[in-house]
Design a protein around this motif. Structure first.
Motif, mmCIF file in Angstrom:
data_model
loop_
_atom_site.group_PDB
_atom_site.id
_atom_site.type_symbol
_atom_site.label_atom_id
_atom_site.label_comp_id
_atom_site.label_asym_id
_atom_site.label_seq_id
_atom_site.Cartn_x
_atom_site.Cartn_y
_atom_site.Cartn_z
ATOM 1 N N GLU A 1 5.357 20.007 -3.468
ATOM 2 C CA GLU A 1 5.820 18.661 -3.135
ATOM 3 C C GLU A 1 4.678 17.786 -2.641
ATOM 4 N N GLN A 2 3.785 18.380 -1.833
ATOM 5 C CA GLN A 2 2.629 17.615 -1.350
ATOM 6 C C GLN A 2 1.736 17.187 -2.506
ATOM 7 N N ARG A 3 1.538 18.061 -3.470
ATOM 8 C CA ARG A 3 0.699 17.725 -4.611
ATOM 9 C C ARG A 3 1.331 16.625 -5.472
ATOM 10 N N GLN A 4 2.639 16.685 -5.622
ATOM 11 C CA GLN A 4 3.316 15.647 -6.402
ATOM 12 C C GLN A 4 3.222 14.296 -5.699
ATOM 13 N N ARG A 5 3.448 14.293 -4.392
ATOM 14 C CA ARG A 5 3.362 13.052 -3.625
ATOM 15 C C ARG A 5 1.940 12.498 -3.662
ATOM 16 N N TYR A 6 0.963 13.377 -3.584
ATOM 17 C CA TYR A 6 -0.431 12.948 -3.621
ATOM 18 C C TYR A 6 -0.762 12.286 -4.962
ATOM 19 N N ARG A 7 -0.303 12.907 -6.063
ATOM 20 C CA ARG A 7 -0.564 12.313 -7.370
ATOM 21 C C ARG A 7 0.023 10.902 -7.455
ATOM 22 N N GLU A 8 1.225 10.738 -6.952
ATOM 23 C CA GLU A 8 1.864 9.415 -6.974
ATOM 24 C C GLU A 8 1.048 8.415 -6.163
ATOM 25 N N LYS A 9 0.547 8.857 -5.019
ATOM 26 C CA LYS A 9 -0.213 7.964 -4.148
ATOM 27 C C LYS A 9 -1.562 7.603 -4.782
ATOM 28 N N VAL A 10 -2.193 8.562 -5.429
ATOM 29 C CA VAL A 10 -3.461 8.282 -6.111
ATOM 30 C C VAL A 10 -3.256 7.227 -7.185
ATOM 31 N N ARG A 11 -2.186 7.341 -7.935
ATOM 32 C CA ARG A 11 -1.925 6.366 -8.991
ATOM 33 C C ARG A 11 -1.615 4.990 -8.409
ATOM 34 N N GLN A 12 -0.919 4.975 -7.296
ATOM 35 C CA GLN A 12 -0.666 3.700 -6.621
ATOM 36 C C GLN A 12 -1.981 3.081 -6.146
ATOM 37 N N ASN A 13 -2.838 3.912 -5.557
ATOM 38 C CA ASN A 13 -4.162 3.444 -5.126
ATOM 39 C C ASN A 13 -4.940 2.858 -6.296
ATOM 40 N N LEU A 14 -4.873 3.529 -7.443
ATOM 41 C CA LEU A 14 -5.605 3.065 -8.618
ATOM 42 C C LEU A 14 -5.119 1.683 -9.063
ATOM 43 N N ASP A 15 -3.807 1.464 -9.032
ATOM 44 C CA ASP A 15 -3.254 0.153 -9.385
ATOM 45 C C ASP A 15 -3.765 -0.928 -8.434
ATOM 46 N N VAL A 16 -3.796 -0.605 -7.148
ATOM 47 C CA VAL A 16 -4.269 -1.568 -6.153
ATOM 48 C C VAL A 16 -5.755 -1.842 -6.339
ATOM 49 N N PHE A 17 -6.524 -0.788 -6.619
ATOM 50 C CA PHE A 17 -7.955 -0.966 -6.841
ATOM 51 C C PHE A 17 -8.211 -1.878 -8.039
ATOM 52 N N GLU A 18 -7.452 -1.701 -9.102
ATOM 53 C CA GLU A 18 -7.606 -2.561 -10.279
ATOM 54 C C GLU A 18 -7.350 -4.023 -9.910
ATOM 55 N N ARG A 19 -6.344 -4.239 -9.104
ATOM 56 C CA ARG A 19 -6.039 -5.602 -8.671
ATOM 57 C C ARG A 19 -7.153 -6.158 -7.794
ATOM 58 N N MET A 20 -7.707 -5.308 -6.929
ATOM 59 C CA MET A 20 -8.788 -5.750 -6.050
ATOM 60 C C MET A 20 -10.005 -6.212 -6.844
ATOM 61 N N LEU A 21 -10.298 -5.514 -7.942
ATOM 62 C CA LEU A 21 -11.477 -5.860 -8.732
ATOM 63 C C LEU A 21 -11.388 -7.265 -9.316
ATOM 64 N N THR A 22 -10.177 -7.763 -9.496
ATOM 65 C CA THR A 22 -10.008 -9.113 -10.044
ATOM 66 C C THR A 22 -9.766 -10.158 -8.967
ATOM 67 N N GLN A 23 -9.309 -9.726 -7.779
ATOM 68 C CA GLN A 23 -8.882 -10.699 -6.764
ATOM 69 C C GLN A 23 -9.681 -10.663 -5.467
ATOM 70 N N SER A 24 -10.273 -9.522 -5.139
ATOM 71 C CA SER A 24 -10.844 -9.353 -3.805
ATOM 72 C C SER A 24 -12.318 -9.725 -3.759
ATOM 73 N N SER A 25 -12.787 -9.941 -2.543
ATOM 74 C CA SER A 25 -14.189 -10.263 -2.307
ATOM 75 C C SER A 25 -14.900 -9.016 -1.799
#
Length: 499
Positions: A19-43
């Motif tokens: 369960e921890q590994r599954q939750r971690y995978r989900e969180k990593v993918r969420q982080n990746l989505d946020v990082f992609e957004r940061m590359l276009t929007q963040s300073s």
């Protein structure tokens, strides 16, 4: 200060549930989505590019054998810049980041020498001596039979996760140019601890990251060829920079069947030139299973929308378990995010002067290569780049490499005719002083001219002692003893006399 540990921050657990590994995978993918957004929007911070340095070190006893007492040594040193490493005969020195211009490198050389001298004096109080060398030549299989691993949850968790993924022991099989070979099974990642390196960090703007990473990949073979310093492992003369193949095999999570299917190794050179830093993080998430499944409570999207840079801890932890030779880094300092290229190609040693010469060459050359109108990677296939890397690790300063406009050329000739002038130009563009360029690039020129780097000096020295009638183990010990004396003198390796 940047957090620039090889294995990263401590973790809380040594094993993880499904369960921890599954939750971690989900969180990593969420982080990746946020990082992609940061590359276009963040300073991101890049107005004042910073460089950083890590040096991994070995501890030896009075007989120049590995000394498994890093906890006691670190307590004696009592300096937060020195930290634990995978095995109990390893420590690491993290050097605070600083700008390149002016005489900063000469000041750094003085600071590092003073720091290491003080650390070595402290280590001597508990019977240890500090040695900077790519692979400690006196390490032997029996040294890993006892309590070798440092007392740190992360290292134990990493070891267990790699072997859980493999489902079987690691098979090391490395053969040197004269037929000497190490072929053995290992029931832990202990041999990975033999690989001690120098890591160079360069902070870059998001839109310039791809060019800098591609340039770092292109020049990595030349770095290896000139700086090779790891010719011996388990008593055998293997590759000039055995650390590359040893690290690749010792941390391989793939059983033979997955290798045969073409599954990518955890130690990953890469397989293509990139157009964005996102390419690398996305590959890491898509290709590589979880090793350490530590999950935080952070809501990265909520933080981003609130105008706060998210930690992206899960993505960063996962990134730290994919061992690229040029690794992408996302980090935050004083609330502001930044990006770095972490160059992990170089072995430790032989001296501080040699380490900083290697660094000066890298920072100077990459500056010009990354900003070229028609970059080298547009004229060279990625497969040719990777083949260069393998040749350089195997053959060291004698390697023949492919370079656009030159065809196949010896590494020393490529440096002297082409890359050394580029490095001078690049350092000048950084605002580096003439004194720094003359000192450190002069060392690189001397190494290329004489054909003598750490690996070549070690090999010639051992050959001499064997010629006097010493067995290999004693020849290695005598060589390390002599190496340690030269290292303390800080004269660059190409000036060391060969007995």
């Amino acid at each position: 200060m940047w957090l620039v540990e090889r294995m990263g921050a401590e973790v809380s657990a040594q094993s993880y549930t499904r369960e921890q590994r599954q939750r971690y995978r989900e969180k990593v993918r969420q982080n990746l989505d946020v990082f992609e957004r940061m590359l276009t929007q963040s300073s991101f911070e890049f107005d004042r590019p910073m460089t950083g340095l890590e040096i991994e070190l070995n501890l030896v006893d009075a007989d120049h054998q590995p000394h498994f007492h890093n906890a006691e040594v670190l307590e004696a040193i009592a300096d937060p810049g020195y930290q634990t490493e995978l095995a109990r005969y390893n420590i690491e020195l993290n050097v605070p980041p600083r700008p390149l211009p002016g005489d900063a490198a000469i000041e750094l050389e003085n600071d590092l020498r003073a720091s290491l001298n003080a650390a070595d004096a402290a280590a001597a109080r508990v019977g240890s001596k500090i040695l900077a060398i790519g692979i400690l030549p006196t390490i032997m299989p029996e040294h890993y039979e006892g309590d070798w691993i440092s007392r740190n949850n992360r290292y134990t968790a990493l070891n267990d996760s790699i072997f859980l993924a493999r489902g079987e022991d690691v098979y090391l099989d490395i053969e040197g140019p004269t037929g000497e070979r190490v072929a053995t099974f290992c029931d832990s990642i202990a041999p990975e601890s033999a690989c001690t390196s120098v890591q160079l960090h360069l902070q870059v703007a998001p839109h310039e990251f791809a060019n800098h990473w591609n340039a770092a990949q292109a020049i990595s073979a030349v770095q290896l060829a000139l700086a090779a310093n790891s010719p011996y492992f388990f008593g055998k003369r293997l590759h000039a920079e055995t650390r590359i193949e040893l690290f690749t095999q010792a941390t391989d999570t793939r059983p033979v069947e997955l290798k045969n299917q073409g599954v990518r190794p955890r130690v990953f050179f890469g397989e293509r030139w990139i157009t964005s830093i996102f390419d690398l993080f996305e590959e890491n998430v898509r290709y590589f299973p979880t090793l350490l499944a530590e999950v935080t409570d952070e809501d990265p999207m909520a933080k981003l929308e609130a105008g706060v840079a998210p930690d992206l801890a899960e993505l960063r932890l996962h990134n730290g378990t994919v061992y690229r030779w040029n690794r992408p880094i996302y980090d935050i300092v004083d609330g502001t995010p930044h990006l770095r290229v972490e160059n992990r190609v170089l072995p430790a040693g032989p001296t501080i002067a040699d380490v900083l010469a290697n660094a000066a060459f890298y920072y100077g050359a990459i500056r010009v290569l990354a900003s070229a109108d028609r970059p080298v990677w547009t004229k060279m296939s990625f497969a040719a780049c990777e083949e260069n890397f393998r040749r350089a690790a195997r053959d060291g300063i004698e390697a023949r490499l492919y370079w656009p406009g030159f065809g196949e050329v010896s590494a020393d000739e490529l440096v002297l005719r082409h890359l050394l002038p580029l490095a001078h130009e690049g350092l000048k563009a950084w605002g580096v002083s003439d004194a720094v360029r003359d000192r450190f690039l002069g060392i690189m020129e001397g190494r290329a001219t004489t054909g003598l780097n750490g690996a070549e000096w070690q090999t010639r020295c051992v050959t001499h002692f064997e010629g006097e009638g010493h067995e290999r183990r004693e020849a290695l010990r005598l060589m390390v003893e002599r190496y340690a004396g030269h290292m303390a003198g800080n004269e660059p390796v190409h000036t060391w006399p060969v007995p």
